[in-house]
Design a protein around this motif. Sequence first.
Motif, PDB file in Angstrom:
ATOM      1  N   TYR A   1       0.854  -1.194   0.000  1.00  0.00           N
ATOM      2  CA  TYR A   1       0.000   0.000   0.000  1.00  0.00           C
ATOM      3  C   TYR A   1       0.887   1.239   0.000  1.00  0.00           C
ATOM      4  O   TYR A   1       0.637   2.200  -0.733  1.00  0.00           O
ATOM      5  CB  TYR A   1      -0.868   0.039   1.254  1.00  0.00           C
ATOM      6  CG  TYR A   1      -2.146  -0.767   1.207  1.00  0.00           C
ATOM      7  CD1 TYR A   1      -3.337  -0.195   1.623  1.00  0.00           C
ATOM      8  CD2 TYR A   1      -2.177  -2.088   0.796  1.00  0.00           C
ATOM      9  CE1 TYR A   1      -4.523  -0.914   1.629  1.00  0.00           C
ATOM     10  CE2 TYR A   1      -3.344  -2.816   0.795  1.00  0.00           C
ATOM     11  CZ  TYR A   1      -4.515  -2.232   1.201  1.00  0.00           C
ATOM     12  OH  TYR A   1      -5.674  -2.943   1.193  1.00  0.00           O
TER      13      TYR A   1
ATOM     14  N   PHE B   1      -8.313   2.408  -5.212  1.00  0.00           N
ATOM     15  CA  PHE B   1      -7.450   1.269  -4.904  1.00  0.00           C
ATOM     16  C   PHE B   1      -8.221   0.019  -5.289  1.00  0.00           C
ATOM     17  O   PHE B   1      -9.359  -0.170  -4.866  1.00  0.00           O
ATOM     18  CB  PHE B   1      -7.114   1.228  -3.411  1.00  0.00           C
ATOM     19  CG  PHE B   1      -6.387  -0.024  -3.032  1.00  0.00           C
ATOM     20  CD1 PHE B   1      -5.016  -0.123  -3.233  1.00  0.00           C
ATOM     21  CD2 PHE B   1      -7.063  -1.106  -2.506  1.00  0.00           C
ATOM     22  CE1 PHE B   1      -4.342  -1.285  -2.904  1.00  0.00           C
ATOM     23  CE2 PHE B   1      -6.394  -2.274  -2.173  1.00  0.00           C
ATOM     24  CZ  PHE B   1      -5.032  -2.365  -2.382  1.00  0.00           C
TER      25      PHE B   1
ATOM     26  N   PHE C   1      -2.817   5.010   2.572  1.00  0.00           N
ATOM     27  CA  PHE C   1      -1.637   4.359   1.992  1.00  0.00           C
ATOM     28  C   PHE C   1      -0.417   4.310   2.906  1.00  0.00           C
ATOM     29  O   PHE C   1       0.409   3.413   2.755  1.00  0.00           O
ATOM     30  CB  PHE C   1      -1.247   5.048   0.675  1.00  0.00           C
ATOM     31  CG  PHE C   1      -2.201   4.767  -0.439  1.00  0.00           C
ATOM     32  CD1 PHE C   1      -2.186   3.549  -1.097  1.00  0.00           C
ATOM     33  CD2 PHE C   1      -3.144   5.709  -0.810  1.00  0.00           C
ATOM     34  CE1 PHE C   1      -3.089   3.277  -2.122  1.00  0.00           C
ATOM     35  CE2 PHE C   1      -4.038   5.450  -1.843  1.00  0.00           C
ATOM     36  CZ  PHE C   1      -4.012   4.232  -2.487  1.00  0.00           C
TER      37      PHE C   1
END
Length: 131
Positions: free
Chosen positions: A12, A35, A78
């Motif tokens: 991530y 995502f 993230f």
Amino acid sequence: RIIRGMQCHYNYKQCGEYILELEKKKKIKYDYIVFCRPDLYFLKSVKHYSSFNKDLICTGDKSDRLAYIPRKYMEKFFFDRYNVYINNASNFNNELFYNIKDVYFKTIKDLWYQDKEQETRLMRPDGLSNK
């Protein structure tokens, strides 16, 4: 499982760094970031991004497979998860994390909702998964 989670959250972080690199190179800032796992199969048409709450991260039916992220939460989505491992959870009042779901959800606590209409399955060599 925690080692697997660390690898996932490291990935991530790498995605987030790539997005920042692209924004810098193109001299733009994205309004939303999507995502999506590369092995995802959508069972229904994907909704237009304007239909999602602009003040929350929206996940699909399985929370770790798909997310629509307003730019203002990019760092939380993230980077914060990986930082839990690196900084020994110091940003979270020294809470203990017993599994990767704890890390996943506590880092975006109160900033997300789940849209179960965004139904997905994982593609496997032998077909679609049941999960």
